[in-house]
Design a protein around this motif. Structure first.
Motif, PDB file in Angstrom:
ATOM      1  N   TRP A 150       4.052 -49.015 -15.495  1.00 29.64           N
ATOM      2  CA  TRP A 150       3.051 -48.264 -16.266  1.00 29.64           C
ATOM      3  C   TRP A 150       3.233 -46.758 -16.120  1.00 29.64           C
ATOM      4  O   TRP A 150       2.851 -45.987 -16.998  1.00 29.64           O
ATOM      5  CB  TRP A 150       1.634 -48.637 -15.816  1.00 29.64           C
ATOM      6  CG  TRP A 150       1.369 -48.263 -14.372  1.00 29.64           C
ATOM      7  CD1 TRP A 150       1.716 -48.996 -13.274  1.00 29.64           C
ATOM      8  CD2 TRP A 150       0.744 -47.072 -13.891  1.00 29.64           C
ATOM      9  NE1 TRP A 150       1.344 -48.340 -12.116  1.00 29.64           N
ATOM     10  CE2 TRP A 150       0.734 -47.158 -12.458  1.00 29.64           C
ATOM     11  CE3 TRP A 150       0.197 -45.954 -14.482  1.00 29.64           C
ATOM     12  CZ2 TRP A 150       0.205 -46.156 -11.657  1.00 29.64           C
ATOM     13  CZ3 TRP A 150      -0.339 -44.960 -13.677  1.00 29.64           C
ATOM     14  CH2 TRP A 150      -0.348 -45.064 -12.286  1.00 29.64           C
ATOM     15  N   TYR A 151       3.832 -46.345 -15.001  1.00 30.21           N
ATOM     16  CA  TYR A 151       3.949 -44.909 -14.724  1.00 30.21           C
ATOM     17  C   TYR A 151       5.318 -44.364 -15.120  1.00 30.21           C
ATOM     18  O   TYR A 151       5.416 -43.289 -15.718  1.00 30.21           O
ATOM     19  CB  TYR A 151       3.695 -44.632 -13.240  1.00 30.21           C
ATOM     20  CG  TYR A 151       3.561 -43.145 -12.943  1.00 30.21           C
ATOM     21  CD1 TYR A 151       2.344 -42.502 -13.092  1.00 30.21           C
ATOM     22  CD2 TYR A 151       4.658 -42.393 -12.555  1.00 30.21           C
ATOM     23  CE1 TYR A 151       2.219 -41.143 -12.855  1.00 30.21           C
ATOM     24  CE2 TYR A 151       4.540 -41.035 -12.311  1.00 30.21           C
ATOM     25  CZ  TYR A 151       3.319 -40.410 -12.458  1.00 30.21           C
ATOM     26  OH  TYR A 151       3.209 -39.075 -12.230  1.00 30.21           O
ATOM     27  N   TYR A 152       6.379 -45.114 -14.785  1.00 29.61           N
ATOM     28  CA  TYR A 152       7.733 -44.611 -15.038  1.00 29.61           C
ATOM     29  C   TYR A 152       8.222 -45.114 -16.393  1.00 29.61           C
ATOM     30  O   TYR A 152       8.655 -46.260 -16.536  1.00 29.61           O
ATOM     31  CB  TYR A 152       8.675 -45.021 -13.904  1.00 29.61           C
ATOM     32  CG  TYR A 152       8.292 -44.358 -12.604  1.00 29.61           C
ATOM     33  CD1 TYR A 152       8.512 -42.998 -12.419  1.00 29.61           C
ATOM     34  CD2 TYR A 152       7.671 -45.074 -11.593  1.00 29.61           C
ATOM     35  CE1 TYR A 152       8.132 -42.362 -11.245  1.00 29.61           C
ATOM     36  CE2 TYR A 152       7.298 -44.451 -10.418  1.00 29.61           C
ATOM     37  CZ  TYR A 152       7.519 -43.099 -10.245  1.00 29.61           C
ATOM     38  OH  TYR A 152       7.136 -42.477  -9.085  1.00 29.61           O
ATOM     39  N   ASP A 153       8.136 -44.219 -17.360  1.00 29.83           N
ATOM     40  CA  ASP A 153       8.510 -44.588 -18.716  1.00 29.83           C
ATOM     41  C   ASP A 153      10.014 -44.735 -18.845  1.00 29.83           C
ATOM     42  O   ASP A 153      10.795 -44.152 -18.083  1.00 29.83           O
ATOM     43  CB  ASP A 153       8.011 -43.523 -19.696  1.00 29.83           C
ATOM     44  CG  ASP A 153       6.498 -43.358 -19.637  1.00 29.83           C
ATOM     45  OD1 ASP A 153       5.804 -44.386 -19.543  1.00 29.83           O
ATOM     46  OD2 ASP A 153       6.014 -42.198 -19.678  1.00 29.83           O
ATOM     47  N   VAL A 154      10.434 -45.520 -19.844  1.00 31.61           N
ATOM     48  CA  VAL A 154      11.856 -45.716 -20.109  1.00 31.61           C
ATOM     49  C   VAL A 154      12.472 -44.393 -20.542  1.00 31.61           C
ATOM     50  O   VAL A 154      11.940 -43.718 -21.433  1.00 31.61           O
ATOM     51  CB  VAL A 154      12.054 -46.774 -21.210  1.00 31.61           C
ATOM     52  CG1 VAL A 154      13.528 -46.913 -21.558  1.00 31.61           C
ATOM     53  CG2 VAL A 154      11.468 -48.116 -20.777  1.00 31.61           C
ATOM     54  N   PRO A 155      13.579 -43.992 -19.918  1.00 36.88           N
ATOM     55  CA  PRO A 155      14.203 -42.712 -20.303  1.00 36.88           C
ATOM     56  C   PRO A 155      14.599 -42.675 -21.772  1.00 36.88           C
ATOM     57  O   PRO A 155      15.090 -43.659 -22.323  1.00 36.88           O
ATOM     58  CB  PRO A 155      15.443 -42.651 -19.388  1.00 36.88           C
ATOM     59  CG  PRO A 155      15.074 -43.493 -18.204  1.00 36.88           C
ATOM     60  CD  PRO A 155      14.242 -44.621 -18.767  1.00 36.88           C
ATOM     61  N   ASN A 156      14.363 -41.515 -22.369  1.00 37.56           N
ATOM     62  CA  ASN A 156      14.722 -41.285 -23.763  1.00 37.56           C
ATOM     63  C   ASN A 156      15.441 -39.944 -23.832  1.00 37.56           C
ATOM     64  O   ASN A 156      14.803 -38.899 -23.927  1.00 37.56           O
ATOM     65  CB  ASN A 156      13.471 -41.278 -24.640  1.00 37.56           C
ATOM     66  CG  ASN A 156      13.783 -41.056 -26.113  1.00 37.56           C
ATOM     67  OD1 ASN A 156      14.926 -40.765 -26.476  1.00 37.56           O
ATOM     68  ND2 ASN A 156      12.773 -41.167 -26.960  1.00 37.56           N
ATOM     69  N   PRO A 157      16.766 -39.933 -23.772  1.00 36.75           N
ATOM     70  CA  PRO A 157      17.527 -38.667 -23.719  1.00 36.75           C
ATOM     71  C   PRO A 157      17.305 -37.758 -24.912  1.00 36.75           C
ATOM     72  O   PRO A 157      17.532 -36.552 -24.823  1.00 36.75           O
ATOM     73  CB  PRO A 157      18.981 -39.146 -23.652  1.00 36.75           C
ATOM     74  CG  PRO A 157      18.909 -40.557 -23.171  1.00 36.75           C
ATOM     75  CD  PRO A 157      17.642 -41.113 -23.703  1.00 36.75           C
ATOM     76  N   SER A 158      16.836 -38.296 -26.003  1.00 32.21           N
ATOM     77  CA  SER A 158      16.659 -37.472 -27.203  1.00 32.21           C
ATOM     78  C   SER A 158      15.264 -36.839 -27.281  1.00 32.21           C
ATOM     79  O   SER A 158      14.975 -36.111 -28.233  1.00 32.21           O
ATOM     80  CB  SER A 158      16.896 -38.305 -28.465  1.00 32.21           C
ATOM     81  OG  SER A 158      15.922 -39.338 -28.578  1.00 32.21           O
ATOM     82  N   PHE A 159      14.431 -37.130 -26.291  1.00 33.42           N
ATOM     83  CA  PHE A 159      13.062 -36.609 -26.315  1.00 33.42           C
ATOM     84  C   PHE A 159      12.900 -35.493 -25.285  1.00 33.42           C
ATOM     85  O   PHE A 159      13.315 -35.629 -24.138  1.00 33.42           O
ATOM     86  CB  PHE A 159      12.051 -37.725 -26.016  1.00 33.42           C
ATOM     87  CG  PHE A 159      10.610 -37.273 -26.062  1.00 33.42           C
ATOM     88  CD1 PHE A 159       9.955 -37.120 -27.271  1.00 33.42           C
ATOM     89  CD2 PHE A 159       9.914 -36.996 -24.886  1.00 33.42           C
ATOM     90  CE1 PHE A 159       8.632 -36.693 -27.318  1.00 33.42           C
ATOM     91  CE2 PHE A 159       8.596 -36.570 -24.923  1.00 33.42           C
ATOM     92  CZ  PHE A 159       7.946 -36.424 -26.150  1.00 33.42           C
ATOM     93  N   THR A 160      12.258 -34.390 -25.701  1.00 28.39           N
ATOM     94  CA  THR A 160      11.975 -33.276 -24.794  1.00 28.39           C
ATOM     95  C   THR A 160      10.470 -33.123 -24.646  1.00 28.39           C
ATOM     96  O   THR A 160       9.753 -32.954 -25.645  1.00 28.39           O
ATOM     97  CB  THR A 160      12.568 -31.961 -25.332  1.00 28.39           C
ATOM     98  OG1 THR A 160      13.990 -32.112 -25.451  1.00 28.39           O
ATOM     99  CG2 THR A 160      12.262 -30.800 -24.387  1.00 28.39           C
ATOM    100  N   TYR A 161      10.011 -33.182 -23.429  1.00 30.57           N
ATOM    101  CA  TYR A 161       8.583 -33.031 -23.148  1.00 30.57           C
ATOM    102  C   TYR A 161       8.092 -31.644 -23.562  1.00 30.57           C
ATOM    103  O   TYR A 161       8.706 -30.629 -23.210  1.00 30.57           O
ATOM    104  CB  TYR A 161       8.333 -33.241 -21.649  1.00 30.57           C
ATOM    105  CG  TYR A 161       6.948 -32.837 -21.185  1.00 30.57           C
ATOM    106  CD1 TYR A 161       5.885 -33.722 -21.265  1.00 30.57           C
ATOM    107  CD2 TYR A 161       6.707 -31.551 -20.687  1.00 30.57           C
ATOM    108  CE1 TYR A 161       4.611 -33.355 -20.852  1.00 30.57           C
ATOM    109  CE2 TYR A 161       5.442 -31.176 -20.275  1.00 30.57           C
ATOM    110  CZ  TYR A 161       4.400 -32.071 -20.367  1.00 30.57           C
ATOM    111  OH  TYR A 161       3.146 -31.696 -19.957  1.00 30.57           O
ATOM    112  N   ASP A 162       6.988 -31.596 -24.315  1.00 31.43           N
ATOM    113  CA  ASP A 162       6.349 -30.308 -24.613  1.00 31.43           C
ATOM    114  C   ASP A 162       4.834 -30.391 -24.471  1.00 31.43           C
ATOM    115  O   ASP A 162       4.112 -29.465 -24.826  1.00 31.43           O
ATOM    116  CB  ASP A 162       6.719 -29.802 -26.001  1.00 31.43           C
ATOM    117  CG  ASP A 162       6.155 -30.662 -27.139  1.00 31.43           C
ATOM    118  OD1 ASP A 162       5.441 -31.653 -26.856  1.00 31.43           O
ATOM    119  OD2 ASP A 162       6.411 -30.332 -28.317  1.00 31.43           O
TER     120      ASP A 162
END
Length: 645
Positions: A150-162
């Motif tokens: 629930w806490y550690y989301d699946v990595p998404n290399p194309s997404f940048t946190y903003d």
């Protein structure tokens, strides 16, 4: 930058995310939305925004304020980061504050067009728990097992946190997929990677080593971040260790860290901000401020604006000394006034060594051997040119008055006791309460009542320093409520509650403290007695230079709260006698005609003596002397419930 002496301004302090919601599309509740109770109130932590602030600039101007202090604007990252003090990307504006047509630049430009300054809250001491993007961001141990998926989301290399954009896989704007790894990453320095720590989370889940940022785990490189927790808040470690797990403490003595922060904040100078409020200034050695950050700030300002206008950029630091003493428990290194002075010894070229040397040198000299100043004081009735040659470049929040503001007489009598140890106390930022504490380190917003607030304001708006009001205090908003309880209770129940309902509607302010039209809830707010009092105080202060920039004296003055002030510069010569909430007698003053800015009554003084009577708590007399080419302004504004004959 608008320019002009910052002492001319009164400051309105807003938490942008809690002030007014101009654009619901950028509202975000974050991971604590439900747990905090905010969801039940339909009150996301990020609710107010620049759009809302732009829409309500006339409200702030109508109150009479000409400067706005806003919470930090850089992109934040933590579980509860609406306040802005968990900086993650110092080179990016938090998207949860911006909207199309309402960027940060739009806010600055629109405020300037209305004659309002923007003072930006900045943090040099620490980043978020996840480090600082572009400098260092740690990778933590994580595992998507039955407990932690629930806490550690699946990595998404194309997404940048903003902070705003929703990652499609997780459906979260508070996505964590870029923060963790189960295999030990190359170059890892965190000790005992992924080993069960023996502890469990609040949910009963296993907690592993290197799962959460910590200064003592080896996770953060020592050249960029400090490696300890603060143990002694009046010790050297208070300047070189972590405050909290959410506040990763920069190694501010490292040139790479220094340049990262200098470059980041220079961008905001280029955008035109008018000043910096410096968060947690006490947690960086003064010698580091004086060697690195303040000279870099001055150099940038001079290159952009020239030496004369650069001096108008207002820098005021938070040196959180929560004691009623003149010096913070006897520690000069942790006292607010200490940071207004240049160094007076030569230290090692290495900044880490110099910080220790400076701490020991000043600590050994002690409180009795610190520099003193007469910059805030009249010489009899005469203003004298202040000596700023030893000024560091950092002014301060007046913690001495803040701590004593249980009532105005106490703040006046105890607050001014520190003025001879401040480089120039006429530049102090003065407030009763804030987003952190009330007087005497109270955890609640000031609840002394409207009469006490009126008296507090009358003192702040006429005594030395720059008067500052935390949003909503003009209507005693959330009086007595706990200021901050983190995500353990709804924001609606705290001193950081959403203010928007009180300013719904329209308002037009053609001048400071003047409202030409208002409708809706904001009209009701603007009609409250304390608001009328505040508006008139701002009008009076703006009309009398002595109240803005003057030195003061209590010599020859009797009365509980009474003082004389004067400012002389070029063709301006302004001399005023002030009495708050009672009678006062002034002796040894210049003869001439004095006119009260509150009642318009005039008194001709022929024997050097004037007696002023202000009946009622918060009532005020401001007798201004008519001087050549400087006539007294006469009665300013209309009578109010607190300011009257």
């Amino acid at each position: 930058m608008l320019g002009g002496d910052p002492r001319k301004d009164a400051i309105y302090f807003v938490m942008t995310a809690r002030f007014y919601d101009g654009d619901t599309a950028n509202n975000r509740g974050g991971s604590q939305h439900t747990k905090s109770g905010n969801a039940a109130n339909n009150d996301p932590m990020f609710r107010g925004d620049f759009s809302g602030l732009i829409q309500k600039l006339d409200y702030i101007k109508g109150l009479g304020f000409s400067a706005i202090w806003i919470t930090p604007v850089v992109l934040n990252r933590s579980d509860y980061d609406y306040h802005g003090y968990h900086g993650y990307d110092f080179f990016r504006i938090d998207a949860r504050l911006e909207s199309p047509g309402a960027s940060y630049q739009n806010l600055i430009d629109t405020a300037h067009a209305k004659g309002l300054k923007i003072y930006q809250d900045v943090v040099y001491n620490h980043s978020s728990r996840w480090g600082a993007k572009g400098l260092f961001t740690p990778t933590v141990y994580g595992v998507r097992d039955s407990q932690w998926s629930w806490y550690y989301d699946v990595p998404n290399p194309s997404f940048t946190y903003d902070g705003l954009a929703v990652e499609p896989g997780s459906g979260k704007s508070y996505y964590t997929g870029d923060l963790w790894s189960t295999p030990e990453p190359a170059g890892n320095t965190c000790r005992n990677w992924g080993v069960f720590s023996g502890f469990y989370s609040a949910e009963g889940y296993k907690v592993y080593n290197c799962q959460w940022p910590s200064p003592t785990s080896g996770m953060f490189p020592s050249n960029l971040y400090h490696q300890c927790w603060i143990g002694n808040w009046e010790g050297e470690d208070a300047r070189s260790c972590w405050l909290h797990e959410d506040l990763a403490d920069f190694n501010t003595e490292n040139p790479a860290v220094q340049q990262y922060l200098i470059d980041a904040y220079n961008r905001f100078i280029d955008m035109g901000v008018d000043g910096f409020r410096i968060d947690t200034a006490v947690h960086i050695p003064r010698v580091t401020w004086n060697r690195r950050f303040l000279p870099a700030l001055e150099q940038k300002l001079i290159s952009k604006y020239g030496a004369a206008k650069a001096k108008d950029f207002y820098v005021f630091g938070e040196v959180a000394a929560f004691v009623n003493d003149k010096w913070n428990r006897g520690s000069v290194n942790h006292s607010a006034q200490f940071f207004t002075w240049k160094e007076r010894a030569t230290y090692s070229a290495d900044d880490v060594t110099a910080a220790i040397e400076q701490f020991n040198y000043e600590n050994n000299l002690g409180t009795g051997n610190q520099p003193t100043s007469t910059n805030a004081f009249l010489q009899g009735n005469v203003y004298h040119a202040p000596d700023h040659t030893r000024f560091s470049g950092m002014n301060i929040i007046d913690m001495r008055m803040h701590m004593n503001f249980g009532d105005a007489p106490n703040a006046f009598n105890n607050g001014k006791d520190s003025d001879d140890s401040v480089n120039d106390a006429t530049y102090n930022v003065v407030y009763v309460d804030s987003h952190d504490y009330g007087p005497n380190k109270s955890s609640t917003r000031y609840a002394g009542g409207a009469d006490a607030w009126a008296e507090n304001m009358s003192l702040m708006w006429t005594f030395r320093g720059v008067p500052t009001l935390y949003y909503g205090s003009e209507i005693e908003f959330q009086a007595g409520k706990q200021i901050d309880c983190g995500p353990s209770c709804p924001l609606a129940n705290t001193g950081r509650a959403y203010y928007g309902a009180n300013v719904e509607g329209s308002v037009t302010a053609p001048d400071f403290g003047v409202v030409s039209s208002a409708s809706g809830a904001v009209a009701t707010t603007l009609n409250k007695p304390l608001v009328k009092h505040l508006q008139r105080l701002n009008q009076i202060r703006r009309a009398v230079p002595a109240l803005q920039m003057g030195q003061y004296s209590t010599e020859g003055v009797s009365g509980q709260m009474a003082y004389k002030r004067r400012y002389t510069s070029g063709t301006v010569d302004s001399f005023a006698l002030v009495a708050v909430s009672g009678s006062a007698t002034f002796t040894g003053i210049p003869n001439g005609v004095y006119t009260d800015a509150v009642t318009g009554a005039s008194i001709t003084v022929t024997n050097g003596t004037l007696t002023a009577t202000a009946s009622g708590k918060g009532n005020l007399r401001v007798y201004v002397l008519a001087l050549p080419n400087n006539p007294a302004p006469g009665k300013i504004g209309a009578d109010t419930a607190y300011l009257h004959p």
